[in-house]
Design an enzyme around this catalytic site. Structure first.
Site, short mmCIF file in Angstrom:
data_model
loop_
_atom_site.label_atom_id
_atom_site.label_comp_id
_atom_site.label_asym_id
_atom_site.label_seq_id
_atom_site.Cartn_x
_atom_site.Cartn_y
_atom_site.Cartn_z
N HIS A 171 71.19 -10.77 20.19
CA HIS A 171 71.53 -9.80 19.16
C HIS A 171 72.83 -10.25 18.49
CE1 HIS A 171 72.27 -5.26 18.08
NE2 HIS A 171 72.28 -6.06 17.02
N GLY A 230 67.37 -7.86 29.45
CA GLY A 230 68.59 -8.65 29.51
C GLY A 230 69.57 -8.20 30.57
N HIS A 231 70.10 -6.99 30.41
CA HIS A 231 71.22 -6.54 31.23
C HIS A 231 70.90 -6.57 32.72
CE1 HIS A 231 73.91 -3.61 33.19
NE2 HIS A 231 74.80 -4.06 32.33
N THR A 279 75.75 -0.35 23.34
CA THR A 279 74.56 -1.13 23.06
C THR A 279 73.64 -0.26 22.21
OG1 THR A 279 72.78 -2.46 24.04
CG2 THR A 279 73.34 -0.38 25.15
N GLU A 322 67.62 -10.49 17.21
CA GLU A 322 67.80 -9.08 16.90
C GLU A 322 68.94 -8.95 15.91
OE1 GLU A 322 68.52 -6.84 20.42
OE2 GLU A 322 66.42 -6.87 21.05
N HIS A 356 78.53 -9.33 20.61
CA HIS A 356 77.71 -9.91 21.68
C HIS A 356 77.74 -11.44 21.66
CE1 HIS A 356 76.53 -5.98 22.64
NE2 HIS A 356 75.38 -5.90 22.02
N ARG A 372 75.28 -9.18 16.23
CA ARG A 372 75.73 -7.93 15.60
C ARG A 372 76.64 -8.22 14.41
NH1 ARG A 372 75.74 -2.95 18.92
NH2 ARG A 372 77.32 -2.30 17.44
N HIS A 374 64.53 -2.19 26.47
CA HIS A 374 65.74 -1.37 26.55
C HIS A 374 65.76 -0.57 27.85
CE1 HIS A 374 69.47 0.19 24.82
NE2 HIS A 374 69.19 1.29 25.48
N GLY A 375 66.70 -0.93 28.72
CA GLY A 375 66.91 -0.20 29.96
C GLY A 375 65.99 -0.58 31.10
#
Length: 212
Positions: A17, A187-188, A74, A44, A24, A19, A165-166
């Protein structure tokens, strides 16, 4: 280096991503990754003229349009494609004219799926944040129904279906219940797991949860 290790462990591609505030990654990171990544390179980005210009230069395998707010840690929710059609139209047109495939990161709602198809996207990435927040609660089933319904509607509209996401090592297994789902972006949780077991093993463990 991290991208190469992830791919060696079996990842099909890398998502980054870039931004507007460059929080990031930096422009140089994106350029180097475009050269290094062997699988799919998914960029992204916000739908702004600056980011469109960068995407047209980088030529990623996929552009995923996401919302951005300066104060967020995020991405907090899906892009309101339905409510922002007029604003998004010029940017999406420029990307399409440049030959770039487009995915819209959306909440799993019918109007967002339909708007993404109208705008000429080739794919959608369903925002799984609400599912992850309610995982293990009585509302988990409700969120799964929303994802299943949105995925079916997306596929019927000719859209490739992705999700993200998540997602983590506890909740990702339920993504296997979505027949239309082609890809997940995680990712995270993988990077956090890598602190303990190393990046390659963290990727391999996640792939195994996806039935691969």
């Amino acid at each position: 280096a991290a991208a190469a290790l992830a791919e060696l462990a079996g990842a099909d591609g890398i998502t980054v991503h870039l931004r507007e505030d460059r929080r990031h990654i930096q422009d140089r990171d994106a350029r180097l990754l475009r050269e290094v990544v062997q699988g799919a390179f998914n960029l992204e980005m916000a739908a702004t003229p600056e980011m469109v210009r960068i995407a047209l230069e980088l030529k990623p395998d996929l552009v995923t349009l996401v919302p951005e707010k300066r104060q967020e840690l995020t991405t907090e929710g899906g892009l309101d494609v339905h409510g922002l059609e007029k604003t998004l139209a010029p940017q999406i047109r420029a990307l399409r004219d440049g030959g770039l495939p487009i995915s819209c990161f959306i909440d799993p709602r019918p109007e967002q799926v339909d708007a993404s198809a109208r705008m000429g996207a080739q794919a959608v990435e369903l925002h799984t944040g609400s599912y992850c927040e309610r995982f293990g609660t009585p509302r988990e089933a409700e969120e799964m129904v929303a994802l299943l319904t949105a995925a079916e509607r997306s596929a019927s509209a000719g859209l490739s279906v992705r999700a993200g996401h998540g997602l983590d090592y506890r909740n990702t297994h339920r993504m296997n219940e979505i027949p239309e789902l082609e890809e997940v972006a995680i990712g995270h949780s993988i990077v956090a797991r890598a602190v303990l077991v190393g990046l390659e093993r963290a990727v391999i463990e996640m792939i195994s949860l996806l039935g691969r």
